[in-house]
Design a protein around this motif. Structure first.
Motif, short mmCIF file in Angstrom:
data_model
loop_
_atom_site.label_atom_id
_atom_site.label_comp_id
_atom_site.label_asym_id
_atom_site.label_seq_id
_atom_site.Cartn_x
_atom_site.Cartn_y
_atom_site.Cartn_z
N PRO A 33 97.38 -87.73 -21.86
CA PRO A 33 96.69 -87.32 -22.86
C PRO A 33 95.15 -87.39 -22.89
CG PRO A 33 98.37 -88.82 -23.63
CD PRO A 33 98.41 -89.14 -22.09
N GLU A 34 94.79 -88.24 -22.03
CA GLU A 34 93.06 -88.29 -21.89
C GLU A 34 92.75 -87.33 -20.80
OE1 GLU A 34 95.13 -91.38 -21.56
OE2 GLU A 34 94.52 -92.01 -23.48
N VAL A 35 93.77 -86.96 -19.86
CA VAL A 35 93.25 -85.98 -18.97
C VAL A 35 93.11 -84.46 -19.56
CG1 VAL A 35 94.35 -84.42 -16.91
CG2 VAL A 35 94.09 -86.98 -16.95
N THR A 36 94.23 -84.45 -20.47
CA THR A 36 94.20 -83.09 -21.35
C THR A 36 92.97 -82.87 -22.17
OG1 THR A 36 96.52 -83.03 -21.34
CG2 THR A 36 95.39 -81.68 -23.04
N ARG A 37 92.50 -84.13 -22.62
CA ARG A 37 91.24 -84.07 -23.48
C ARG A 37 90.15 -83.74 -22.92
NH1 ARG A 37 88.46 -82.58 -27.42
NH2 ARG A 37 87.25 -83.98 -28.53
N LEU A 38 89.93 -84.30 -21.53
CA LEU A 38 88.83 -84.19 -20.67
C LEU A 38 88.80 -82.44 -20.28
CD1 LEU A 38 86.58 -85.18 -19.01
CD2 LEU A 38 88.12 -85.83 -17.19
N TYR A 39 90.01 -82.08 -19.94
CA TYR A 39 90.00 -80.61 -19.68
C TYR A 39 89.70 -79.73 -20.79
CZ TYR A 39 92.41 -76.15 -18.41
OH TYR A 39 92.57 -74.88 -18.38
N GLU A 40 90.13 -79.99 -22.07
CA GLU A 40 89.59 -79.35 -23.06
C GLU A 40 88.25 -79.36 -23.37
OE1 GLU A 40 92.30 -81.00 -25.97
OE2 GLU A 40 93.88 -79.69 -25.40
N LEU A 41 87.39 -80.65 -23.43
CA LEU A 41 86.23 -80.66 -23.42
C LEU A 41 85.38 -80.14 -22.32
CD1 LEU A 41 85.77 -84.68 -24.10
CD2 LEU A 41 85.17 -82.82 -25.95
N ILE A 42 85.75 -80.19 -21.25
CA ILE A 42 84.96 -79.20 -20.20
C ILE A 42 85.13 -77.66 -20.32
CG2 ILE A 42 85.03 -78.58 -17.69
CD1 ILE A 42 83.82 -81.46 -18.03
#
Length: 148
Positions: A33-42
């Motif tokens: 979930p955190e990896v996905t959020r980081l991906y979305e933020l970038i």
């Protein structure tokens, strides 16, 4: 808005993440979930100069490099061993966007009022420039870095 991530949502991202998760040192990496959020933020902010404090074995570094269209990442860690593992695990084409830096960290002042086992720490010999996006992905308070 953070959403619940379910396996099977983005196979390219998952396959990259699994490479790190399945590594013997993978217990400390970000969860999906955190990896996905980081991906979305970038993707949302499209930074060109990313600073990551705490390379670890490179999972979040690789995710950010996958996401960046025209950007560079400087990733810093206090463990040469972690940097070596990251360089082994991150695919060649992604490493072209990444600058790996070793910088020892030291505690400069304990936070006695909050927790006697924690302290303010800083990276030594680190060059600051203008950053569009900063990720702090470091160890917990009891991590002891290697000595070189």
């Amino acid at each position: 808005m953070t959403r619940e991530y379910k396996l099977g949502g983005f196979s390219q991202l998952e396959n990259l993440w699994l490479k790190f998760f399945n590594h013997p040192q993978g217990k400390w990496i970000m969860k999906l979930p955190e990896v996905t959020r980081l991906y979305e933020l970038i993707k949302q902010y499209q930074p060109t100069q990313v600073l990551e404090l705490g390379t670890g074995i490179g999972a979040s570094t690789a995710i950010m490099a996958t996401t960046l269209d025209n950007g560079r990442i400087m990733t810093i860690d206090q463990s040469k061993k972690c940097i070596e593992i990251a360089k082994e695990l991150i695919p060649y084409e992604l490493k072209q966007k990444i600058q790996f830096e070793y910088a020892p960290a030291t505690v400069i002042r304990p936070i006695i009022d909050v927790d006697p086992f924690r302290g303010w720490s800083v990276y030594l010999s680190f060059q600051w420039v203008d950053w569009d996006f900063i990720v702090i992905d470091g160890p917990g308070p009891f991590y002891v870095a290697d000595k070189g």
